[in-house]
Design a protein around this motif. Structure first.
Motif, PDB file in Angstrom:
ATOM      1  N   MET A  33       0.819  -1.196   0.000  1.00  0.00           N
ATOM      2  CA  MET A  33       0.000   0.000   0.000  1.00  0.00           C
ATOM      3  C   MET A  33       0.866   1.264   0.000  1.00  0.00           C
ATOM      4  SD  MET A  33      -3.158   0.975   2.372  1.00  0.00           S
ATOM      5  CE  MET A  33      -4.303   2.111   1.736  1.00  0.00           C
ATOM      6  N   TYR A  34       1.999   1.216   0.719  1.00  0.00           N
ATOM      7  CA  TYR A  34       2.900   2.371   0.769  1.00  0.00           C
ATOM      8  C   TYR A  34       3.285   2.806  -0.643  1.00  0.00           C
ATOM      9  CZ  TYR A  34       6.869   5.272   2.285  1.00  0.00           C
ATOM     10  OH  TYR A  34       7.729   6.314   2.503  1.00  0.00           O
ATOM     11  N   SER A  35       3.667   1.832  -1.478  1.00  0.00           N
ATOM     12  CA  SER A  35       4.096   2.128  -2.848  1.00  0.00           C
ATOM     13  C   SER A  35       2.989   2.790  -3.651  1.00  0.00           C
ATOM     14  CB  SER A  35       4.550   0.851  -3.548  1.00  0.00           C
ATOM     15  OG  SER A  35       5.670   0.318  -2.893  1.00  0.00           O
ATOM     16  N   GLY A  36       1.782   2.246  -3.551  1.00  0.00           N
ATOM     17  CA  GLY A  36       0.655   2.812  -4.289  1.00  0.00           C
ATOM     18  C   GLY A  36       0.362   4.247  -3.879  1.00  0.00           C
ATOM     19  N   ILE A  37       0.376   4.516  -2.590  1.00  0.00           N
ATOM     20  CA  ILE A  37       0.104   5.871  -2.106  1.00  0.00           C
ATOM     21  C   ILE A  37       1.237   6.810  -2.503  1.00  0.00           C
ATOM     22  CG2 ILE A  37      -0.142   7.291  -0.017  1.00  0.00           C
ATOM     23  CD1 ILE A  37      -1.786   4.968   1.157  1.00  0.00           C
ATOM     24  N   ALA A  38       2.483   6.351  -2.412  1.00  0.00           N
ATOM     25  CA  ALA A  38       3.625   7.186  -2.803  1.00  0.00           C
ATOM     26  C   ALA A  38       3.543   7.561  -4.275  1.00  0.00           C
ATOM     27  CB  ALA A  38       4.931   6.471  -2.494  1.00  0.00           C
ATOM     28  N   LEU A  39       3.210   6.587  -5.124  1.00  0.00           N
ATOM     29  CA  LEU A  39       3.089   6.873  -6.556  1.00  0.00           C
ATOM     30  C   LEU A  39       1.922   7.821  -6.841  1.00  0.00           C
ATOM     31  CD1 LEU A  39       3.875   3.338  -8.001  1.00  0.00           C
ATOM     32  CD2 LEU A  39       5.294   5.397  -8.193  1.00  0.00           C
ATOM     33  N   LEU A  40       0.819   7.623  -6.145  1.00  0.00           N
ATOM     34  CA  LEU A  40      -0.336   8.505  -6.305  1.00  0.00           C
ATOM     35  C   LEU A  40       0.026   9.949  -5.948  1.00  0.00           C
ATOM     36  CD1 LEU A  40      -3.434   8.786  -6.800  1.00  0.00           C
ATOM     37  CD2 LEU A  40      -3.707   8.404  -4.345  1.00  0.00           C
ATOM     38  N   PHE A  41       0.715  10.126  -4.833  1.00  0.00           N
ATOM     39  CA  PHE A  41       1.076  11.489  -4.433  1.00  0.00           C
ATOM     40  C   PHE A  41       2.201  12.067  -5.277  1.00  0.00           C
ATOM     41  CE2 PHE A  41      -1.609  10.729  -0.793  1.00  0.00           C
ATOM     42  CZ  PHE A  41      -2.265  11.946  -0.727  1.00  0.00           C
ATOM     43  N   LYS A  42       3.034  11.236  -5.823  1.00  0.00           N
ATOM     44  CA  LYS A  42       4.064  11.707  -6.763  1.00  0.00           C
ATOM     45  C   LYS A  42       3.364  12.343  -7.966  1.00  0.00           C
ATOM     46  CE  LYS A  42       8.572   9.876  -7.681  1.00  0.00           C
ATOM     47  NZ  LYS A  42       9.472   9.651  -6.774  1.00  0.00           N
ATOM     48  N   LEU A  43       2.342  11.657  -8.478  1.00  0.00           N
ATOM     49  CA  LEU A  43       1.547  12.173  -9.592  1.00  0.00           C
ATOM     50  C   LEU A  43       0.807  13.442  -9.177  1.00  0.00           C
ATOM     51  CD1 LEU A  43       0.330  11.848 -12.459  1.00  0.00           C
ATOM     52  CD2 LEU A  43      -1.426  10.404 -11.416  1.00  0.00           C
ATOM     53  N   PHE A  44       0.219  13.406  -7.987  1.00  0.00           N
ATOM     54  CA  PHE A  44      -0.536  14.549  -7.471  1.00  0.00           C
ATOM     55  C   PHE A  44       0.353  15.797  -7.379  1.00  0.00           C
ATOM     56  CE2 PHE A  44      -2.437  17.062  -4.006  1.00  0.00           C
ATOM     57  CZ  PHE A  44      -3.749  17.136  -4.453  1.00  0.00           C
ATOM     58  N   PHE A  45       1.581  15.628  -6.879  1.00  0.00           N
ATOM     59  CA  PHE A  45       2.491  16.767  -6.764  1.00  0.00           C
ATOM     60  C   PHE A  45       2.948  17.260  -8.136  1.00  0.00           C
ATOM     61  CE2 PHE A  45       3.075  15.210  -2.337  1.00  0.00           C
ATOM     62  CZ  PHE A  45       2.675  16.380  -1.706  1.00  0.00           C
ATOM     63  N   ARG A  46       3.040  16.367  -9.114  1.00  0.00           N
ATOM     64  CA  ARG A  46       3.379  16.805 -10.476  1.00  0.00           C
ATOM     65  C   ARG A  46       2.267  17.660 -11.060  1.00  0.00           C
ATOM     66  NH1 ARG A  46       5.780  11.464 -12.559  1.00  0.00           N
ATOM     67  NH2 ARG A  46       7.903  11.713 -11.849  1.00  0.00           N
ATOM     68  N   ILE A  47       1.029  17.256 -10.828  1.00  0.00           N
ATOM     69  CA  ILE A  47      -0.122  17.993 -11.365  1.00  0.00           C
ATOM     70  C   ILE A  47      -0.250  19.358 -10.697  1.00  0.00           C
ATOM     71  CG2 ILE A  47      -2.651  18.033 -11.510  1.00  0.00           C
ATOM     72  CD1 ILE A  47      -2.487  14.927 -11.788  1.00  0.00           C
ATOM     73  N   PHE A  48      -0.107  19.401  -9.399  1.00  0.00           N
ATOM     74  CA  PHE A  48      -0.334  20.643  -8.661  1.00  0.00           C
ATOM     75  C   PHE A  48       0.953  21.382  -8.308  1.00  0.00           C
ATOM     76  CE2 PHE A  48      -4.257  18.306  -7.956  1.00  0.00           C
ATOM     77  CZ  PHE A  48      -5.172  19.264  -8.356  1.00  0.00           C
ATOM     78  N   GLY A  49       1.955  21.244  -9.126  1.00  0.00           N
ATOM     79  CA  GLY A  49       3.181  22.005  -8.906  1.00  0.00           C
ATOM     80  C   GLY A  49       4.267  21.152  -8.302  1.00  0.00           C
ATOM     81  N   LYS A  50       5.133  20.675  -9.163  1.00  0.00           N
ATOM     82  CA  LYS A  50       6.227  19.814  -8.723  1.00  0.00           C
ATOM     83  C   LYS A  50       7.089  20.543  -7.700  1.00  0.00           C
ATOM     84  CE  LYS A  50       9.948  17.051 -10.582  1.00  0.00           C
ATOM     85  NZ  LYS A  50      10.717  16.713 -11.763  1.00  0.00           N
ATOM     86  N   ALA A  51       7.441  19.832  -6.665  1.00  0.00           N
ATOM     87  CA  ALA A  51       8.293  20.420  -5.631  1.00  0.00           C
ATOM     88  C   ALA A  51       9.694  20.617  -6.186  1.00  0.00           C
ATOM     89  CB  ALA A  51       8.339  19.512  -4.407  1.00  0.00           C
ATOM     90  N   GLU A  52      10.298  21.734  -5.816  1.00  0.00           N
ATOM     91  CA  GLU A  52      11.703  21.945  -6.139  1.00  0.00           C
ATOM     92  C   GLU A  52      12.506  21.219  -5.071  1.00  0.00           C
ATOM     93  OE1 GLU A  52      15.037  25.430  -6.846  1.00  0.00           O
ATOM     94  OE2 GLU A  52      12.987  26.001  -6.347  1.00  0.00           O
ATOM     95  N   VAL A  53      13.241  20.208  -5.487  1.00  0.00           N
ATOM     96  CA  VAL A  53      14.013  19.381  -4.565  1.00  0.00           C
ATOM     97  C   VAL A  53      15.478  19.779  -4.704  1.00  0.00           C
ATOM     98  CG1 VAL A  53      14.631  17.035  -3.907  1.00  0.00           C
ATOM     99  CG2 VAL A  53      12.337  17.521  -4.779  1.00  0.00           C
ATOM    100  N   ILE A  54      16.068  20.182  -3.588  1.00  0.00           N
ATOM    101  CA  ILE A  54      17.433  20.704  -3.601  1.00  0.00           C
ATOM    102  C   ILE A  54      18.338  19.798  -2.770  1.00  0.00           C
ATOM    103  CG2 ILE A  54      18.879  22.703  -2.970  1.00  0.00           C
ATOM    104  CD1 ILE A  54      16.219  24.376  -3.315  1.00  0.00           C
ATOM    105  N   ASN A  55      19.458  19.393  -3.370  1.00  0.00           N
ATOM    106  CA  ASN A  55      20.532  18.675  -2.684  1.00  0.00           C
ATOM    107  C   ASN A  55      20.157  17.244  -2.285  1.00  0.00           C
ATOM    108  OD1 ASN A  55      23.266  18.881  -2.004  1.00  0.00           O
ATOM    109  ND2 ASN A  55      22.813  19.346   0.121  1.00  0.00           N
ATOM    110  N   LYS A  56      19.212  16.645  -2.972  1.00  0.00           N
ATOM    111  CA  LYS A  56      18.795  15.273  -2.651  1.00  0.00           C
ATOM    112  C   LYS A  56      19.925  14.271  -2.842  1.00  0.00           C
ATOM    113  CE  LYS A  56      15.476  11.697  -3.959  1.00  0.00           C
ATOM    114  NZ  LYS A  56      14.499  11.302  -4.969  1.00  0.00           N
ATOM    115  N   GLU A  57      20.891  14.628  -3.666  1.00  0.00           N
ATOM    116  CA  GLU A  57      22.003  13.713  -3.956  1.00  0.00           C
ATOM    117  C   GLU A  57      22.872  13.406  -2.738  1.00  0.00           C
ATOM    118  OE1 GLU A  57      23.196  17.909  -4.972  1.00  0.00           O
ATOM    119  OE2 GLU A  57      21.504  16.649  -5.488  1.00  0.00           O
ATOM    120  N   VAL A  58      22.691  14.140  -1.637  1.00  0.00           N
ATOM    121  CA  VAL A  58      23.471  13.835  -0.420  1.00  0.00           C
ATOM    122  C   VAL A  58      22.983  12.548   0.244  1.00  0.00           C
ATOM    123  CG1 VAL A  58      24.032  16.261   0.028  1.00  0.00           C
ATOM    124  CG2 VAL A  58      22.065  15.222   1.194  1.00  0.00           C
ATOM    125  N   LEU A  59      21.764  12.137  -0.072  1.00  0.00           N
ATOM    126  CA  LEU A  59      21.209  10.934   0.547  1.00  0.00           C
ATOM    127  C   LEU A  59      21.839   9.667  -0.027  1.00  0.00           C
ATOM    128  CD1 LEU A  59      17.362  11.611   0.642  1.00  0.00           C
ATOM    129  CD2 LEU A  59      18.981  11.756   2.529  1.00  0.00           C
TER     130      LEU A  59
END
Length: 190
Positions: free
Chosen positions: A1-27
């Motif tokens: 279920m986690y995967s399904g919800i994560a993918l759904l919200f990934k799509l949702f954030f793309r539709i309503f304004g993709k988040a600007e993600v900064i410095n994620k490569e440190v992870l």
């Protein structure tokens, strides 16, 4: 279920304004590590989870979110585990320690509550990372705090800071590391 919800919200954030993600490569590409994120509303939790997917975060959440049957079921499906902030017991340390020892990621909101003001960070995040011998990655969320702000496409930023490595052999007080975490959360938001 986690995967399904994560993918759904990934799509949702793309539709309503993709988040600007900064410095994620440190992870790192996988756990164990602790994510310490600022917390201003429920949107930051969803944005963080969707942004890190396919990595899965195990969230520390206040026990009141588990009071009702449906929300308790949903929180467990989203990899959240309850914490009694007023009467913290051994589970506050045992559950994250077990997760981290299994190579997983633990997400903590160190202010302990949703807040728009700077609040004193809880020392639990330091204790958990120190005992497990894992790094803490500070994350600052700046953006919508509710559905109306999200739909209105309010600008969203998710800023990842450099890791904090706690040397378990040093006798430095937790307060020292707490100050470092607080400084990093503040500095990445500027």
């Amino acid at each position: 279920m986690y995967s399904g919800i994560a993918l759904l919200f990934k799509l949702f954030f793309r539709i309503f304004g993709k988040a600007e993600v900064i410095n994620k490569e440190v992870l790192p590409k996988r756990g164990p590590f602790v994510i310490a994120c600022t917390h201003t509303g429920w949107v930051d939790v969803l944005c963080l989870g969707a942004t890190l997917y396919p990595l899965k975060i195990n969230y520390m959440a206040k026990k009141q979110l588990f009071d009702h049957k449906f929300t308790s079921w949903l929180m467990k499906k989203l990899n959240a585990f309850p914490v009694d902030r007023e009467n913290p017991g051994p589970s506050v340390l045992k559950i994250p320690a077990r997760l981290l020892s299994n190579g997983e990621i633990v997400g903590i909101f160190p202010s302990g509550t949703r807040a728009t003001e700077q609040t004193a960070l809880k020392q639990g995040v330091i204790t958990i990372a120190q005992r497990a011998g894992v790094p803490i990655f500070p994350v600052t969320y700046i953006g919508p705090n509710n559905l109306r702000e999200l739909i209105s496409r309010k600008k969203t930023h998710l800023i990842f800071g450099e890791p904090i490595h706690i040397n378990t052999n040093e006798k430095k007080e937790r307060k020292y590391y707490l100050e470092i975490l607080e400084q990093k959360l503040i500095s990445v938001s500027k």
